[in-house]
Design a protein around this motif. Structure first.
Motif, PDB file in Angstrom:
ATOM      1  N   VAL A 222       0.849  -1.196   0.000  1.00 46.13           N
ATOM      2  CA  VAL A 222       0.000   0.000   0.000  1.00 46.13           C
ATOM      3  C   VAL A 222       0.882   1.243   0.000  1.00 46.13           C
ATOM      4  CG1 VAL A 222      -1.810   1.262   1.222  1.00 46.13           C
ATOM      5  CG2 VAL A 222      -1.804  -1.243   1.259  1.00 46.13           C
ATOM      6  N   GLU A 223       0.613   2.122  -0.988  1.00 48.98           N
ATOM      7  CA  GLU A 223       1.235   3.447  -1.063  1.00 48.98           C
ATOM      8  C   GLU A 223       2.765   3.376  -1.020  1.00 48.98           C
ATOM      9  OE1 GLU A 223      -0.469   5.952   1.919  1.00 48.98           O
ATOM     10  OE2 GLU A 223      -2.427   6.030   0.952  1.00 48.98           O
ATOM     11  N   ASN A 224       3.330   2.473  -1.735  1.00 44.92           N
ATOM     12  CA  ASN A 224       4.790   2.420  -1.885  1.00 44.92           C
ATOM     13  C   ASN A 224       5.210   3.256  -3.100  1.00 44.92           C
ATOM     14  OD1 ASN A 224       5.495   0.512   0.267  1.00 44.92           O
ATOM     15  ND2 ASN A 224       4.289  -0.956  -0.931  1.00 44.92           N
ATOM     16  N   LYS A 225       6.361   3.888  -2.960  1.00 45.17           N
ATOM     17  CA  LYS A 225       6.921   4.715  -4.063  1.00 45.17           C
ATOM     18  C   LYS A 225       8.261   4.095  -4.475  1.00 45.17           C
ATOM     19  CE  LYS A 225       4.823   8.861  -2.059  1.00 45.17           C
ATOM     20  NZ  LYS A 225       4.234   8.166  -0.922  1.00 45.17           N
ATOM     21  N   VAL A 226       8.310   3.620  -5.700  1.00 45.11           N
ATOM     22  CA  VAL A 226       9.494   2.890  -6.178  1.00 45.11           C
ATOM     23  C   VAL A 226      10.046   3.605  -7.434  1.00 45.11           C
ATOM     24  CG1 VAL A 226      10.424   0.684  -6.958  1.00 45.11           C
ATOM     25  CG2 VAL A 226       8.545   0.743  -5.272  1.00 45.11           C
ATOM     26  N   THR A 227      11.363   3.819  -7.421  1.00 46.75           N
ATOM     27  CA  THR A 227      12.056   4.425  -8.583  1.00 46.75           C
ATOM     28  C   THR A 227      13.066   3.410  -9.127  1.00 46.75           C
ATOM     29  OG1 THR A 227      11.816   6.637  -7.629  1.00 46.75           O
ATOM     30  CG2 THR A 227      13.452   6.342  -9.388  1.00 46.75           C
ATOM     31  N   ILE A 228      12.988   3.123 -10.444  1.00 45.81           N
ATOM     32  CA  ILE A 228      13.818   2.070 -11.064  1.00 45.81           C
ATOM     33  C   ILE A 228      14.672   2.712 -12.174  1.00 45.81           C
ATOM     34  CG2 ILE A 228      13.781  -0.167 -12.190  1.00 45.81           C
ATOM     35  CD1 ILE A 228      10.903  -0.501 -11.144  1.00 45.81           C
ATOM     36  N   ASP A 229      15.981   2.357 -12.134  1.00 40.93           N
ATOM     37  CA  ASP A 229      16.827   2.830 -13.253  1.00 40.93           C
ATOM     38  C   ASP A 229      16.365   2.192 -14.564  1.00 40.93           C
ATOM     39  OD1 ASP A 229      18.242   4.557 -11.714  1.00 40.93           O
ATOM     40  OD2 ASP A 229      19.994   3.255 -11.437  1.00 40.93           O
ATOM     41  N   SER A 230      16.341   0.850 -14.557  1.00 42.94           N
ATOM     42  CA  SER A 230      15.856   0.143 -15.752  1.00 42.94           C
ATOM     43  C   SER A 230      15.492  -1.271 -15.350  1.00 42.94           C
ATOM     44  CB  SER A 230      16.911   0.121 -16.858  1.00 42.94           C
ATOM     45  OG  SER A 230      18.050  -0.611 -16.451  1.00 42.94           O
ATOM     46  N   ALA A 231      14.546  -1.864 -16.081  1.00 51.70           N
ATOM     47  CA  ALA A 231      14.097  -3.223 -15.802  1.00 51.70           C
ATOM     48  C   ALA A 231      13.455  -3.789 -17.042  1.00 51.70           C
ATOM     49  CB  ALA A 231      13.118  -3.232 -14.630  1.00 51.70           C
TER      50      ALA A 231
ATOM     51  N   SER B 254      14.660   4.515 -17.599  1.00 56.06           N
ATOM     52  CA  SER B 254      15.149   4.187 -18.968  1.00 56.06           C
ATOM     53  C   SER B 254      14.624   2.829 -19.368  1.00 56.06           C
ATOM     54  CB  SER B 254      16.683   4.204 -18.997  1.00 56.06           C
ATOM     55  OG  SER B 254      17.213   3.228 -18.117  1.00 56.06           O
ATOM     56  N   GLY B 255      14.800   2.537 -20.647  1.00 55.12           N
ATOM     57  CA  GLY B 255      14.388   1.248 -21.164  1.00 55.12           C
ATOM     58  C   GLY B 255      12.930   1.252 -21.587  1.00 55.12           C
ATOM     59  N   ASP B 256      12.516   0.058 -22.079  1.00 56.07           N
ATOM     60  CA  ASP B 256      11.128  -0.118 -22.522  1.00 56.07           C
ATOM     61  C   ASP B 256      10.596  -1.408 -21.902  1.00 56.07           C
ATOM     62  OD1 ASP B 256       8.719   0.136 -23.738  1.00 56.07           O
ATOM     63  OD2 ASP B 256       9.449  -0.406 -25.746  1.00 56.07           O
ATOM     64  N   PRO B 257      10.307  -1.359 -20.581  1.00 53.50           N
ATOM     65  CA  PRO B 257       9.932  -2.601 -19.881  1.00 53.50           C
ATOM     66  C   PRO B 257       8.512  -3.052 -20.243  1.00 53.50           C
ATOM     67  CG  PRO B 257       9.716  -0.741 -18.421  1.00 53.50           C
ATOM     68  CD  PRO B 257      10.284  -0.186 -19.702  1.00 53.50           C
TER      69      PRO B 257
END
Length: 254
Positions: free
Chosen positions: A213-222, A238-241
């Protein structure tokens, strides 16, 4: 001239005869009769001679003397004929004076003991307050509790281990509540869960799955990003996951 057979004359003669008879009874003079009338020629009185008077009742004097003592009828509780009866003697109770005296003695002893105890305690307190001798009386045994020594216990410290890091191709989980973490992806599969966490994933991840619930996640690429739960926000840089998000979760490019 009147005839002797005249009724009126006859009535007058009878009245004179009755008056003369009454005068004799009262002791007065003889009445005068009419001319030619004598007492012997008068008819007899209508009533017979007076009856003698009743004598007055005798005077009542003092009451008659008693007729002596009433006869005694003996003991009403006599035993039947041929049996022997032994009267039961009543046991005399304790005198009231003796009971009152015993109660008074008991009360004196009780109150005397209380007074002696109070006097003893007050005298001991006065000695202590005035800086006198010891409270303990001579010859008494003073009790002192034994000393107890508690051994010290050393709590071993838990050795800190190095923070685990994801391994390439392996599984790694990030969880918690209101935490802020930064985790290198290192070509691993990352799973983020919990409540109100802020997670930053650096490097390239094979896959990222976010739940909770209500987590904030930042990803470089996946390569793959999945989102489930409620109100989770995912941003990839970045990327096109491949994206798989459901419900109120959002996945966007940053």
């Amino acid at each position: 001239m009147t005839s002797p057979e005249d009724p009126e004359e006859r009535i007058r003669q009878l009245e004179q005869s009755a008056a003369a008879y009454g005068a004799r009874e009262l002791g007065t003079d003889q009445p005068r009769y009419a001319e030619g009338v004598t007492p012997s020629s008068l008819p007899p009185p209508a009533y017979g001679p007076p009856q003698p008077g009743y004598a007055p009742p005798p005077a009542y004097g003092a009451p008659p003397p008693p007729y002596g003592n009433p006869p005694s009828y003996g003991d009403p509780y006599q035993p039947p004929f041929g049996t022997h009866y032994t009267p039961v003697q009543k046991k005399g109770g304790a005198p009231v004076g003796l009971i009152v005296g015993l109660i008074a003695v008991v009360l004196i002893v009780v109150f005397g003991g209380i007074a002696a105890f109070i006097w003893n305690v007050s005298s001991t307190v006065e000695e202590v307050a005035g800086g006198g001798g010891s409270v303990d009386r001579p010859g008494t045994i003073t009790f002192s509790p034994p000393s107890i020594s508690i051994p010290s216990i050393e709590i071993p410290t838990i050795p800190t281990t190095a923070e685990e890091k994801p391994t390439p191709g392996g599984q790694f989980s990030v969880a918690g509540i209101d935490e802020n973490k930064t985790v290198p992806c290192n070509e691993a599969n990352i799973n983020v869960s919990g409540v109100n966490n802020t997670v930053t994933l650096t490097g390239h991840c094979l896959s990222v799955t976010v739940s909770g619930v209500e987590n904030k996640v930042t990803i470089d690429s996946a390569d793959t990003i999945g989102a489930s739960g409620f109100d989770n926000k995912i941003v990839y840089l970045s990327g096109d996951p491949k994206i798989d998000a459901s419900g109120s979760n959002t996945v966007s490019r940053g």
